[in-house]
Design a protein around this motif. Structure first.
Motif, PDB file in Angstrom:
ATOM      1  N   SER A  10      -0.380   2.727  -6.320  1.00 21.13           N
ATOM      2  CA  SER A  10      -1.217   3.889  -5.980  1.00 21.13           C
ATOM      3  C   SER A  10      -1.101   4.246  -4.501  1.00 21.13           C
ATOM      4  O   SER A  10      -1.508   5.322  -4.080  1.00 21.13           O
ATOM      5  CB  SER A  10      -2.682   3.616  -6.345  1.00 21.13           C
ATOM      6  N   SER A  35      -7.812   2.464  -8.181  1.00 18.36           N
ATOM      7  CA  SER A  35      -7.683   3.852  -7.692  1.00 18.36           C
ATOM      8  C   SER A  35      -6.929   4.710  -8.709  1.00 18.36           C
ATOM      9  O   SER A  35      -5.853   5.240  -8.408  1.00 18.36           O
ATOM     10  CB  SER A  35      -6.933   3.878  -6.369  1.00 18.36           C
ATOM     11  N   ASN A  77       4.337  -6.049  -7.390  1.00 14.66           N
ATOM     12  CA  ASN A  77       3.947  -5.690  -6.020  1.00 14.66           C
ATOM     13  C   ASN A  77       2.436  -5.736  -5.808  1.00 14.66           C
ATOM     14  O   ASN A  77       1.985  -5.932  -4.671  1.00 14.66           O
ATOM     15  CB  ASN A  77       4.473  -4.279  -5.723  1.00 14.66           C
ATOM     16  N   TYR A 142      -4.155 -16.756   0.527  1.00 13.35           N
ATOM     17  CA  TYR A 142      -3.105 -15.734   0.425  1.00 13.35           C
ATOM     18  C   TYR A 142      -1.733 -16.374   0.640  1.00 13.35           C
ATOM     19  O   TYR A 142      -0.799 -16.143  -0.125  1.00 13.35           O
ATOM     20  CB  TYR A 142      -3.369 -14.643   1.475  1.00 13.35           C
ATOM     21  N   THR A 177       0.368  -0.441   6.207  1.00 12.47           N
ATOM     22  CA  THR A 177      -0.309   0.056   5.000  1.00 12.47           C
ATOM     23  C   THR A 177      -1.809  -0.223   5.138  1.00 12.47           C
ATOM     24  O   THR A 177      -2.248  -0.873   6.090  1.00 12.47           O
ATOM     25  CB  THR A 177       0.182  -0.674   3.727  1.00 12.47           C
TER      26      THR A 177
END
Ligand code: NAP
Length: 233
Positions: A10, A35, A77, A142, A177
């Motif tokens: 998105s 989204s 992704n 992460y 991003t």
């Protein structure tokens, strides 16, 4: 026409991949979980593109949406960041992080791999992170999830190589991003200063590497981790 599904498309890196593959003549399917309106706008802006909203961490939803789908390329992704000292992370945050960044990769891959193996063709591209290679303070979960994605890539590549399926990984550095929107101006400038190529990565830098890895030009590349980080590590 070759078909590619890009999860988490998105915005950011996923959206850039969708645009790059469409320019290359691929039939593009785009995904995200939340989204959905934005996802539909992305799909409408790309000729022939189809939106497939589902949560990659929900195995049932993944199978309902894409189980058995005949794809030539899957780009895993979709991802979330989690900035926190390790001992302050809640079980809910941990579940969401690993659910998306690790189990999302496993769920989507399992849903489409049998059809790739049966047809003896296909490329799975996993988007990891340089933190999965080096580890990052205050991004322990992460880093662990992305490190697992790197190991997953190497192991699965060995398992399915004889079936004609390639599995590769892109390990981005710092990319401009929404994922980095929490950075202050000063943190952002310090980050740029630490990159040998003296700029943040662009989503398009990752997308062009993905397009290469999906192409016949990369037909002897599997199990590899491709760093796209401006020389940062
Ligand atoms: P982004 O702009 O935050 O985009 C993340 C995408 O993933 C969005 O489309 C988001 O949509 C989707 N997503 C999140 N959770 C999802 C779920 N459970 N199911 C389906 N879709 C989901 O991030 P980005 O920077 O483009 O990151 C893309 C990938 O690159 C991630 O795996 C990230 O870890 C990796 N990466 C990024 C950087 C960087 O510096 N930006 C560096 C290294 C690696 P919704 O929230 O609407 O669902």
């Amino acid at each position: 026409m070759k078909k590619v599904l890009i999860t988490g498309a998105s915005r950011g890196i996923g959206r850039a991949c969708a645009e790059e593959f469409a320019r290359g003549g691929w039939q593009v399917y785009v995904n995200c979980a939340r989204s959905v309106e934005l996802l539909r706008e992305v799909a409408e802006s790309i000729p022939g593109c189809i939106a497939l909203p589902f949560d990659v961490s929900d195995r049932g939803a993944v199978y309902d949406a894409i189980g058995g789908m005949e794809l030539d390329c899957l780009i895993n992704n979709a991802g979330k960041a989690l900035f926190s000292p390790f001992d302050a992370v809640t079980p809910e945050q941990e579940k969401e992080l690993y659910g998306t960044d690790l189990f999302g990769v496993l769920n989507c891959t399992r849903a489409v791999l049998p059809s790739m193996i049966r047809r003896r063709t296909g490329v799975i591209i996993n988007i990891a992170s340089m933190w999965g290679e080096t580890g990052a303070s205050c991004e322990v979960d992460y880093s662990a999830a992305k490190g697992a994605v790197i190991a997953f890539t190497k192991a699965l590549a060995k398992e399915v190589g004889p079936s004609g399926v390639r599995v590769v990984c892109i390990s981005p550095g710092a990319v401009d991003t929404d994922m980095n929107s929490r950075l202050t101006v000063r943190e952002y400038e310090e980050l740029v200063d630490s990159v040998p190529l003296e700029r943040m990565g662009l989503p398009e830098d990752i997308a062009s590497a993905a397009a290469f890895l999906a192409s016949e030009r990369a037909s002897y590349i599997t199990g590899s981790v491709i760093d796209v980080n401006g020389g940062l590590i």
